[in-house]
Design a protein around this motif. Structure first.
Motif, PDB file in Angstrom:
ATOM      1  N   THR A  23      32.918  -3.358   4.180  1.00 38.13           N
ATOM      2  CA  THR A  23      34.001  -3.443   5.154  1.00 38.13           C
ATOM      3  C   THR A  23      34.357  -4.900   5.402  1.00 38.13           C
ATOM      4  O   THR A  23      33.530  -5.671   5.892  1.00 38.13           O
ATOM      5  CB  THR A  23      33.593  -2.783   6.489  1.00 38.13           C
ATOM      6  N   ARG A  24      35.573  -5.252   5.063  1.00 33.66           N
ATOM      7  CA  ARG A  24      36.055  -6.600   5.349  1.00 33.66           C
ATOM      8  C   ARG A  24      36.536  -6.684   6.791  1.00 33.66           C
ATOM      9  O   ARG A  24      36.783  -5.665   7.444  1.00 33.66           O
ATOM     10  CB  ARG A  24      37.200  -6.955   4.398  1.00 33.66           C
TER      11      ARG A  24
ATOM     12  N   THR B 265      40.266   4.369   4.649  1.00 31.26           N
ATOM     13  CA  THR B 265      38.850   4.543   4.983  1.00 31.26           C
ATOM     14  C   THR B 265      38.214   3.217   5.403  1.00 31.26           C
ATOM     15  O   THR B 265      37.445   3.156   6.374  1.00 31.26           O
ATOM     16  CB  THR B 265      38.093   5.141   3.786  1.00 31.26           C
ATOM     17  N   GLU B 266      38.543   2.137   4.702  1.00 29.29           N
ATOM     18  CA  GLU B 266      37.971   0.836   5.070  1.00 29.29           C
ATOM     19  C   GLU B 266      38.475   0.383   6.433  1.00 29.29           C
ATOM     20  O   GLU B 266      37.720  -0.176   7.235  1.00 29.29           O
ATOM     21  CB  GLU B 266      38.302  -0.209   4.001  1.00 29.29           C
TER      22      GLU B 266
ATOM     23  N   LEU C  71      41.636  -8.274   5.506  1.00 30.40           N
ATOM     24  CA  LEU C  71      42.392  -7.128   4.999  1.00 30.40           C
ATOM     25  C   LEU C  71      43.901  -7.366   5.001  1.00 30.40           C
ATOM     26  O   LEU C  71      44.649  -6.545   4.467  1.00 30.40           O
ATOM     27  CB  LEU C  71      42.075  -5.887   5.836  1.00 30.40           C
TER      28      LEU C  71
ATOM     29  N   ASP D  77      30.516   5.580   4.365  1.00 28.23           N
ATOM     30  CA  ASP D  77      29.922   4.249   4.356  1.00 28.23           C
ATOM     31  C   ASP D  77      30.468   3.442   3.178  1.00 28.23           C
ATOM     32  O   ASP D  77      30.845   3.993   2.137  1.00 28.23           O
ATOM     33  CB  ASP D  77      28.400   4.351   4.244  1.00 28.23           C
ATOM     34  N   GLY D  78      30.473   2.138   3.343  1.00 24.22           N
ATOM     35  CA  GLY D  78      30.928   1.276   2.274  1.00 24.22           C
ATOM     36  C   GLY D  78      31.158  -0.124   2.773  1.00 24.22           C
ATOM     37  O   GLY D  78      31.040  -0.403   3.980  1.00 24.22           O
TER      38      GLY D  78
ATOM     39  N   ARG E 110      36.574   2.141   9.104  1.00 29.40           N
ATOM     40  CA  ARG E 110      35.273   1.498   9.344  1.00 29.40           C
ATOM     41  C   ARG E 110      35.447   0.222  10.148  1.00 29.40           C
ATOM     42  O   ARG E 110      34.681  -0.053  11.082  1.00 29.40           O
ATOM     43  CB  ARG E 110      34.587   1.189   8.015  1.00 29.40           C
ATOM     44  N   ALA E 111      36.469  -0.574   9.789  1.00 27.43           N
ATOM     45  CA  ALA E 111      36.692  -1.839  10.491  1.00 27.43           C
ATOM     46  C   ALA E 111      36.992  -1.606  11.968  1.00 27.43           C
ATOM     47  O   ALA E 111      36.626  -2.420  12.815  1.00 27.43           O
ATOM     48  CB  ALA E 111      37.831  -2.608   9.831  1.00 27.43           C
TER      49      ALA E 111
ATOM     50  N   ASP F 214      41.383   4.717  -0.057  1.00 27.42           N
ATOM     51  CA  ASP F 214      40.288   3.775   0.157  1.00 27.42           C
ATOM     52  C   ASP F 214      40.628   2.754   1.230  1.00 27.42           C
ATOM     53  O   ASP F 214      39.753   2.350   2.017  1.00 27.42           O
ATOM     54  CB  ASP F 214      39.950   3.056  -1.157  1.00 27.42           C
TER      55      ASP F 214
END
Length: 421
Positions: free
Chosen positions: A136-137, A170-171, A142, A133-134, A174-175, A167
């Motif tokens: 997310t743009r 990972t982002e 991005l 989790d974190g 999520r996106a 990182d």
């Protein structure tokens, strides 16, 4: 006396983005305790290791390996030896000004930072479908980071990449789970480019298993993106796998099939994708000892290069200068003395990405007309790029030296650079 490079544990801390002070605060220990761990004079207690591994984003067995290598670090060569053996393109961060703790001032060898970041990169790939989790743009937001990552790969700034890729991957993972279908395709396209940047690090540093895995993930991401030009770029990169295992026939078939499926050749991007696949196929044919096939592929690549300016298309450099380098590479593979001799009088432009220039042609440029080189010879650089060690480079240059009664100065300089006899 020059300071020693940071130990493996210190490099892992640097790669995770911590100073000694901030890591000490996170683990609720004294900064001097972290310093002793990093110097190998003391090991973390068993109850401290899970927290340390979590902070460094590595598994416990990977932490154990780091600690073992750190304990052996006192027997490593001095920083002068490390500098002499560092691979080309890996910069070393200079020492900080003489303030604070001595070990905080030690220069960080970029190659150590990169190796220390590999476990974090593997972890990010393991969790592509279950990202942490974190924040997310959106894919659009991005874009800037993706462009910087691609540029770092092309300019061989592998230390920057190693720090940021886990990182960023990972982002993007999520996106890819958010938004509508178009957003998910967009995120998959960006992920393809970031995975390619990661492959640049893995392949150059010799992690061939990781490189093969990244290429498979690139193919899956490009298919989700539904972008045929990205699929062509992945086919271009996939050749690395076939070079590594010596399966040149499959490499040729994959490249030719990908070129046949490039759509819309009237656009610059499509023409560049088509041309890049053919110039790559020419090198494969050269390595396989098939001069006729290599010539056919180079002809197709030249046709495409006349239609587009030199540039980076879908992460691949293509244009007249890129093609010229591949023509020389084909000559090397085919042990073609006239082709090798052309290397003595042509240099890639400075605007060409470092990754494209580096394999064959990092060698001294001619001095200005008013300079006075010793005995009419160009200086031989101390660095040792991969192209110099290529056995076919030396064999071809040796043939040229034997067959030319009066070899040119350029040929002599190139032979001296490659240490051909």
């Amino acid at each position: 006396m020059a300071a020693r490079p940071l130990t493996p544990l210190a490099a892992a801390r640097e790669a995770a983005g911590y100073t000694q002070e901030s890591l000490a605060v996170t683990l609720k220990v004294e900064r001097t305790t972290v310093g002793r761990w990093e110097r190998g004079v003391q090991s973390p207690q068993p109850w401290q290791r899970p927290g340390l591994a979590s902070a460094l984003q590595i598994a416990l067995d990977e932490l154990d390996d780091l600690l073992r290598r750190t304990a052996r670090h006192s027997t490593r060569p001095t920083s002068a030896a490390v500098l002499a053996s560092a691979p080309i393109g890996l910069e070393l961060v200079p020492p900080a000004p003489p303030t604070g703790d001595r070990h905080e001032r030690e220069p960080v060898a970029e190659i150590d930072v990169i190796h220390a970041a590999i476990p974090r990169l593997r972890r990010a790939l393991d969790r592509l479908d279950l990202p942490d989790d974190g924040p997310t743009r959106t894919p659009a937001d991005l874009h800037g980071d993706i462009a910087r990552a691609s540029d770092d790969r092309l300019q061989s700034r592998y230390g920057n990449l190693a720090r940021r890729l886990p990182d960023l991957i990972t982002e993007l993972a999520r996106a890819g789970q958010l938004g509508d279908t178009a957003d998910r395709r967009h995120a998959a396209a960006l992920l393809t480019l970031v995975l390619r940047a990661a492959d640049g690090v893995a392949f150059k540093l010799g992690y061939l298993d990781l490189s093969a895995r990244l290429i498979d993930l690139m193919r899956s991401a490009a298919q989700l993106a539904e972008d045929p030009l990205l699929l062509a770029a992945v086919a271009y990169v996939r050749t690395e796998t076939f070079f590594a295992n010596g399966d040149l026939d499959t490499a040729a078939r994959a490249l030719e099939l990908a070129a046949d499926h490039v759509p819309g050749l009237e656009t610059a991007s499509a023409s560049a994708a088509f041309g890049a696949l053919h110039m790559r196929a020419a090198v494969v044919a050269g390595r396989a000892g098939k001069p006729d096939r290599a010539s056919d592929h180079l002809r197709e690549a030249r046709r495409a290069a006349t239609a587009v300016p030199e540039g980076v298309y879908q992460g691949t450099a293509f244009g007249p200068a890129s093609l010229r380098i591949h023509e020389l590479a084909v000559s090397v593979e085919l042990r073609d003395p006239p082709g090798i001799e052309r290397a003595a009088v042509w240099y890639p432009p400075d605007t060409l990405p470092a990754e494209r220039r580096s394999p064959l042609l990092h060698r001294p440029r001619p001095r200005p007309a008013d300079a006075r080189p010793s005995r009419g010879r160009l200086p031989v650089p101390a660095s040792r790029p991969p192209g110099r060690a290529h056995p076919q480079v030396r064999r071809s240059l040796s043939t040229l030296l034997r067959t030319h009664g009066a070899p040119s100065t350029g040929l002599l300089d190139l032979a001296a650079w490659a240490r051909a006899r």
